[in-house]
Scaffold this motif. Structure first.
Motif, PDB file in Angstrom:
ATOM      1  N   LEU A  60      18.645  27.340  -9.271  1.00 44.51           N
ATOM      2  CA  LEU A  60      17.494  26.513  -8.874  1.00 44.51           C
ATOM      3  C   LEU A  60      17.028  26.797  -7.455  1.00 44.51           C
ATOM      4  O   LEU A  60      15.888  26.509  -7.110  1.00 44.51           O
ATOM      5  N   GLY A  61      17.914  27.328  -6.625  1.00 44.27           N
ATOM      6  CA  GLY A  61      17.542  27.624  -5.242  1.00 44.27           C
ATOM      7  C   GLY A  61      17.571  26.382  -4.370  1.00 44.27           C
ATOM      8  O   GLY A  61      17.934  25.289  -4.799  1.00 44.27           O
ATOM      9  N   HIS A  62      17.141  26.572  -3.123  1.00 40.08           N
ATOM     10  CA  HIS A  62      17.199  25.491  -2.133  1.00 40.08           C
ATOM     11  C   HIS A  62      16.004  24.549  -2.217  1.00 40.08           C
ATOM     12  O   HIS A  62      16.081  23.415  -1.758  1.00 40.08           O
ATOM     13  N   GLU A  63      14.906  25.013  -2.758  1.00 37.39           N
ATOM     14  CA  GLU A  63      13.687  24.198  -2.852  1.00 37.39           C
ATOM     15  C   GLU A  63      13.188  24.181  -4.307  1.00 37.39           C
ATOM     16  O   GLU A  63      12.122  24.736  -4.612  1.00 37.39           O
ATOM     17  N   PRO A  64      13.933  23.532  -5.219  1.00 38.46           N
ATOM     18  CA  PRO A  64      13.509  23.557  -6.628  1.00 38.46           C
ATOM     19  C   PRO A  64      12.261  22.718  -6.871  1.00 38.46           C
ATOM     20  O   PRO A  64      11.988  21.755  -6.147  1.00 38.46           O
ATOM     21  N   ASP A  65      11.500  23.114  -7.868  1.00 35.36           N
ATOM     22  CA  ASP A  65      10.345  22.333  -8.297  1.00 35.36           C
ATOM     23  C   ASP A  65      10.835  21.118  -9.066  1.00 35.36           C
ATOM     24  O   ASP A  65      11.886  21.144  -9.708  1.00 35.36           O
ATOM     25  N   LYS A  66      10.039  20.061  -9.037  1.00 33.43           N
ATOM     26  CA  LYS A  66      10.371  18.850  -9.786  1.00 33.43           C
ATOM     27  C   LYS A  66      10.246  19.163 -11.278  1.00 33.43           C
ATOM     28  O   LYS A  66       9.228  19.683 -11.724  1.00 33.43           O
ATOM     29  N   ARG A  67      11.320  18.893 -12.032  1.00 34.05           N
ATOM     30  CA  ARG A  67      11.286  19.132 -13.471  1.00 34.05           C
ATOM     31  C   ARG A  67      12.471  18.462 -14.154  1.00 34.05           C
ATOM     32  O   ARG A  67      13.389  17.974 -13.510  1.00 34.05           O
ATOM     33  N   GLN A  68      12.425  18.501 -15.469  1.00 30.33           N
ATOM     34  CA  GLN A  68      13.485  17.953 -16.307  1.00 30.33           C
ATOM     35  C   GLN A  68      13.977  19.069 -17.221  1.00 30.33           C
ATOM     36  O   GLN A  68      13.166  19.786 -17.815  1.00 30.33           O
ATOM     37  N   VAL A  69      15.306  19.233 -17.309  1.00 26.20           N
ATOM     38  CA  VAL A  69      15.896  20.226 -18.201  1.00 26.20           C
ATOM     39  C   VAL A  69      16.964  19.544 -19.044  1.00 26.20           C
ATOM     40  O   VAL A  69      17.492  18.488 -18.673  1.00 26.20           O
ATOM     41  N   PHE A  70      17.262  20.158 -20.168  1.00 25.41           N
ATOM     42  CA  PHE A  70      18.244  19.600 -21.089  1.00 25.41           C
ATOM     43  C   PHE A  70      19.465  20.513 -21.121  1.00 25.41           C
ATOM     44  O   PHE A  70      19.392  21.633 -21.617  1.00 25.41           O
TER      45      PHE A  70
END
Length: 142
Positions: A60-70
């Motif tokens: 995801l890195g240090h600055e991930p985008d807002k999201r939802q994962v399963f």
């Protein structure tokens, strides 16, 4: 499955539940198997899935985008736990659900082989190894 419970540091039993892990207040990772204590509220990631979860978080890195994962789409153990706890499977034995999933993955492995898709074959082998390594340590087959 005795491996789905353990003793908490407070002395009570911790049980595995599928929970949401939130990374950096941006990424919601749904259906992560987590040991939870109802008494002291202590939680910890179920050890067999921890390497996979930490590996994913690193991507995801240090600055991930807002999201939802399963997580159940990434981890076979989470997938099986999600399936077992699904209301539509309430009358199916856990062993049967595991057996059906293994057969499904073996069919997919044959298909991937016939398509000469090495990456897909490797993914399926990895998924099968997740199941077999946990099942062999959870159930005593001797």
């Amino acid at each position: 499955m005795s491996g789905l419970q353990k003793q908490c540091k407070c002395g009570e039993n911790m049980v595995v539940r599928l929970r949401t892990v939130i990374f950096q207040n941006k990424v919601e990772i749904e259906n992560v198997p987590i040991y939870s204590c109802e008494v002291c509220q202590r939680t910890e990631v179920f050890p067999p899935v921890k390497p996979e979860l930490t590996g994913f978080i690193k991507t995801l890195g240090h600055e991930p985008d807002k999201r939802q994962v399963f997580f159940n789409e990434m981890s076979e153990l989470a997938h099986l736990m999600h399936k077992v706890t699904n209301k539509e499977n309430i009358h199916n034995a856990v062993e049967r659900i595991i057996e059906e999933r293994i057969n499904e993955l073996l069919d997919l492995l044959l298909l991937a082989g016939s398509l000469d898709d090495g990456a897909w074959q490797e993914d399926i082998r990895h998924r099968l190894s997740q199941i077999t390594s946990h099942v062999m340590t959870t159930y005593d087959f001797s």
